[in-house]
Design an enzyme around this catalytic site. Structure first.
Site, short mmCIF file in Angstrom:
data_model
loop_
_atom_site.label_atom_id
_atom_site.label_comp_id
_atom_site.label_asym_id
_atom_site.label_seq_id
_atom_site.Cartn_x
_atom_site.Cartn_y
_atom_site.Cartn_z
N ARG A 22 0.81 -1.16 -0.02
CA ARG A 22 0.13 -0.11 0.09
C ARG A 22 0.87 1.34 -0.04
NH1 ARG A 22 -0.84 4.52 2.82
NH2 ARG A 22 -0.52 3.52 4.54
N ASP A 23 1.56 1.53 1.06
CA ASP A 23 2.50 2.85 1.19
C ASP A 23 3.55 2.74 0.10
OD1 ASP A 23 3.65 5.12 1.94
OD2 ASP A 23 3.35 4.70 4.11
N HIS A 26 3.37 4.44 -3.28
CA HIS A 26 3.75 5.73 -3.58
C HIS A 26 5.07 5.95 -4.27
CE1 HIS A 26 0.70 8.02 -1.39
NE2 HIS A 26 0.95 7.18 -0.34
N SER A 176 3.34 11.24 9.07
CA SER A 176 3.23 11.21 7.73
C SER A 176 4.47 11.77 6.88
CB SER A 176 2.02 12.03 7.18
OG SER A 176 0.73 11.46 7.97
N HIS A 203 3.03 4.66 13.07
CA HIS A 203 3.46 4.32 11.68
C HIS A 203 4.46 5.60 11.30
CE1 HIS A 203 2.41 3.91 7.14
NE2 HIS A 203 3.36 4.92 7.08
N HIS A 205 7.60 7.31 9.12
CA HIS A 205 8.59 7.52 8.04
C HIS A 205 9.87 7.66 8.28
CE1 HIS A 205 5.60 7.25 4.28
NE2 HIS A 205 4.70 7.17 5.39
#
Length: 345
Positions: A22-23, A26, A176, A203, A205
């Site tokens: 999913r991620d 990108h 995010s 989550h 990054h």
């Protein structure tokens, strides 16, 4: 360092969510094909990864000219991954406004196990309708707050408490933009842990190279669920690298139930089959993290900055000043044109 314990007195087991399918979308402009999805899902399943999240990078219903058209439809992606998973559970993500009630119904028809509803960190109300719908359908529903660095720990805790009232079985935050340092995570997860009695998720990054450290801080502050990706495959500088995170957690005394060799094999497959190269922390990613801008903006910012002849770093800092969030991709063009006009003047 103290190790959290489970109710039975043993070490608390951490639930890992694999967001690679999913991620990771990108990072490849949402162009993963069916064979790539199948091969990686089978590898993740063989490794015993408990949850595999699949879909367009921005979630159900998001395939569009504005944020990128996926190669496959949501139905195709869910069908392929559902068939490939024999033991692992399947999860999807949805942003209200991109995804709709109809998208949720189709996902449920594909026997999705968990649905995550994502909303901006101060707009928990937007998840109420969909969380209620999922509760009525008997589907496990989670709620996550995006761009969480834009809200105080107390505000995040209050939003999470309301999301639980709306029916969320678990709540969490996404860093995010890869903006956090470990102390930021400790403070926020700690406040959320005190406010709710459901599992708490984090989550990360990796824009500032802190994804592993921030995930560790989250666990030590009481998080129960962590997101990660094979080789860090995700937006911008990528996500927490799963095949590094799992052995780190095991060394700390937090079991995950994931087979190490199977995990390493899955990571090798991901690097070979899903991406041209693993994510790196390049100069633009550092600026994106410092500016606090959504990591998923990276490819659009680079494309538009190149087209308009402006510095993408300036674009990111201006987007950060304007507090741009996911769904405001049209603002990238406005900012780039403004910088171009200012330079000409």
């Amino acid at each position: 360092m103290s190790v959290s314990t489970a109710p039975d007195g043993g070490a608390k087991r951490i639930l890992l969510y694999d967001a690679s399918l999913r991620d990771g979308h990108h990072a490849v402009r949402h162009q993963l094909d069916g064979e790539q999805l199948r091969v990686y899902a089978e590898a993740a399943d063989a490794a015993g990864i408990p949850m595999v999240e699949v879909g367009h990078g921005n979630g159900l219903g998001a395939s569009s000219l504005q944020v990128g058209q996926a190669r496959l439809s949501d139905d195709e992606m869910l069908s392929i991954v559902r068939e490939a998973l024999g033991n692992s559970r399947m999860a999807v993500f949805m942003l209200p406004g991109w995804g709709t009630t109809a998208d949720l119904k189709r996902a449920i028809a594909h026997q999705v196990d968990v649905v995550r509803i994502g909303v901006h960190c101060t707009e928990g109300d937007l998840a109420e309708r969909h969380l209620g719908q999922l509760r009525e359908q008997g589907v496990q529903a989670q709620a996550v707050l995006l761009m969480s660095h834009m809200a105080s720990p107390d505000r995040l805790a209050r939003e999470c408490a309301r999301l639980v009232e709306f029916g969320a079985d678990a709540v969490g935050i996404m860093d995010s933009s890869g903006h956090y340092l470990p102390a930021d995570v400790t403070e926020r997860i700690g406040a959320m842990r005190e406010a709710v009695d459901v599992p708490v998720m984090f989550h990360a990054h990796n824009n500032l190279g802190m994804a592993i450290a921030n995930s560790v801080a989250a666990v030590e502050a009481g998080a129960d669920i962590l997101d990660a990706c094979a080789r860090g495959f995700g937006a911008g500088a990528g996500n927490t690298q799963m095949e590094v995170l799992v052995p780190v957690l095991e060394r700390m005394g937090f079991p995950t139930g994931i087979d190490l060799y199977g995990l390493l094999d899955a990571a090798d497959i991901a690097e070979r089959e899903l991406m041209s190269a693993p994510p790196t922390i390049d100069s633009v990613s550092v600026v994106s993290g410092l500016a606090g801008v959504f990591s998923g903006f990276k490819t659009r910012v680079l494309d538009i900055a190149r087209r308009e002849g402006v510095d993408p770093r300036d674009v990111f800092f201006e987007l950060g000043r304007r507090q741009a969030v996911a769904g405001q991709e049209d603002l990238i063009v406005e900012v780039a044109l403004g910088l171009k006009a200012a330079r000409g003047a």
